[in-house]
Design a protein around this motif. Structure first.
Motif, short mmCIF file in Angstrom:
data_model
loop_
_atom_site.label_atom_id
_atom_site.label_comp_id
_atom_site.label_asym_id
_atom_site.label_seq_id
_atom_site.Cartn_x
_atom_site.Cartn_y
_atom_site.Cartn_z
N LEU A 19 0.83 -1.19 0.00
CA LEU A 19 0.00 0.00 0.00
C LEU A 19 0.87 1.25 0.00
O LEU A 19 1.78 1.38 0.82
N SER A 20 0.57 2.16 -0.92
CA SER A 20 1.38 3.36 -1.11
C SER A 20 0.52 4.61 -1.06
O SER A 20 -0.52 4.68 -1.72
N THR A 21 0.97 5.59 -0.29
CA THR A 21 0.24 6.87 -0.22
C THR A 21 0.15 7.51 -1.59
O THR A 21 -0.88 8.10 -1.95
N LYS A 22 1.21 7.41 -2.38
CA LYS A 22 1.24 8.04 -3.69
C LYS A 22 0.40 7.30 -4.71
O LYS A 22 -0.44 7.90 -5.40
N GLU A 23 0.57 5.99 -4.80
CA GLU A 23 -0.11 5.23 -5.84
C GLU A 23 -1.58 4.94 -5.52
O GLU A 23 -2.39 4.74 -6.43
N HIS A 24 -1.92 4.92 -4.25
CA HIS A 24 -3.27 4.52 -3.86
C HIS A 24 -3.99 5.63 -3.09
O HIS A 24 -4.86 5.36 -2.26
N ALA A 25 -3.64 6.86 -3.40
CA ALA A 25 -4.20 8.00 -2.68
C ALA A 25 -5.71 8.08 -2.78
O ALA A 25 -6.38 8.57 -1.87
N ASN A 26 -6.26 7.58 -3.87
CA ASN A 26 -7.71 7.69 -4.10
C ASN A 26 -8.46 6.38 -3.85
O ASN A 26 -9.64 6.28 -4.16
N TRP A 27 -7.78 5.42 -3.28
CA TRP A 27 -8.44 4.15 -3.03
C TRP A 27 -9.33 4.24 -1.79
O TRP A 27 -9.04 4.94 -0.82
N ARG A 28 -10.44 3.52 -1.86
CA ARG A 28 -11.38 3.45 -0.75
C ARG A 28 -11.75 1.99 -0.52
O ARG A 28 -11.54 1.15 -1.39
N ILE A 29 -12.27 1.69 0.64
CA ILE A 29 -12.70 0.32 0.93
C ILE A 29 -14.13 0.35 1.43
O ILE A 29 -14.52 1.20 2.22
N ARG A 30 -14.92 -0.57 0.90
CA ARG A 30 -16.32 -0.64 1.29
C ARG A 30 -16.58 -1.90 2.11
O ARG A 30 -15.77 -2.81 2.16
N GLU A 31 -17.75 -1.91 2.73
CA GLU A 31 -18.14 -3.07 3.52
C GLU A 31 -18.25 -4.30 2.62
O GLU A 31 -18.59 -4.20 1.44
N GLY A 32 -17.97 -5.45 3.19
CA GLY A 32 -18.07 -6.69 2.43
C GLY A 32 -18.42 -7.85 3.34
O GLY A 32 -18.50 -7.70 4.57
N ASP A 33 -18.63 -9.00 2.74
CA ASP A 33 -18.95 -10.18 3.54
C ASP A 33 -17.78 -11.16 3.49
O ASP A 33 -16.67 -10.80 3.11
N TYR A 34 -18.05 -12.40 3.87
CA TYR A 34 -16.99 -13.41 3.94
C TYR A 34 -17.08 -14.44 2.82
O TYR A 34 -16.61 -15.57 2.97
#
Length: 249
Positions: A19-34
């Motif tokens: 994980l990189s601050t520069k390359e993944h600055a716009n990444w988000r994570i949403r709720e998910g299941d298993y």
């Protein structure tokens, strides 16, 4: 770290990246299941999880390093997951809870660094949805890890530390020569189907009882005696797995 490598990837991960601050600055994570874990019958567990996992699953030892694993199913199916939901009455191993995040050791860093499975359906690149309301939780804010991401970093750091301790315990079991290969042949109630589980090791009670007093004292100080007892207690959970399999069938 990419999927182009022929090396075997960790369980669940398809395309892990640092994980990189520069390359993944716009990444988000949403709720998910298993759902990602619905087909796995084993999950790694650390020494700190024995006291919780032993109530629900057999804890076995696998591989050359005697890595402890929780047996989650008997027939190529995780019996703890149904329609993507983990049974709320059953313990969820930390390895599962941390996904799609994880930690890896790289040569250029003294401490492990955070990784993420970029192939996870929970990952969103907000640059791809400029015309839509952002979904999920931002991983970075103003060029820095967001509060949720910092919590995940701490969780993964604790898990990494627990893994190191667990490896020492596994090595001690190997050096003491108290592990034996076992195969479990079970017959499901009602259907009468016969299933076999192989490729694991357990502590042999007789070899364990014959350990030298010095080893017993040393293991007691380190908390390893209790881990052995929890492991031996967990073997009885095969009956519970059989019951879940019968219900699922």
């Amino acid at each position: 770290m990419s999927n182009s490598s022929q090396e075997k990837l960790p369980l669940f991960y398809k395309k892990p990246v640092v994980l990189s601050t520069k390359e993944h600055a716009n990444w988000r994570i949403r709720e998910g299941d298993y759902s990602f874990a619905s087909d796995t019958v084993v999950a790694p567990v650390t020494a700190t999880e024995f006291s919780m996992a032993c109530h629900d699953y057999p804890i076995l030892f696998a591989g050359e390093t005697a890595a402890p694993i929780a047996l989650l199913g008997l027939k190529g199916e995780n019996l703890s997951v149904l329609d993507g939901q983990w049974d709320p009455l059953l313990y969820i191993p930390a390895y599962v809870r941390r996904y799609p995040f994880g930690s890896i050791q790289v040569q250029s860093e003294n401490a492990p660094v955070l990784m993420i499975d970029s192939a996870s359906e929970r990952i969103i690149n907000s640059n791809m949805n400029d015309n839509q309301e952002p979904e999920g939780i931002a991983l970075f804010e103003d060029g820095k890890p967001s509060a949720p991401l910092e919590n995940l970093v701490r969780f993964c750091e604790r898990f990494h530390s627990d893994v190191i301790v667990t490896k020492k315990f596994g090595q001690a079991l190997i050096e003491a020569d108290i592990l034996v290969d076992r195969r479990a042949d079970v017959t499901l109630p009602v259907s009468g189907d016969k299933l076999g589980v192989a490729g694991f090791r357990i502590v042999d009670p007789q070899r364990f009882d014959a350990l030298p007093e010095a080893t017993i004292l040393d293991w007691n100080k380190k908390g390893w005696l209790g881990l052995v007892y929890l492991h031996l207690t967990s073997i009885d959970r095969f009956q519970r797995l059989m019951g879940r399999q019968a219900e699922r069938s």
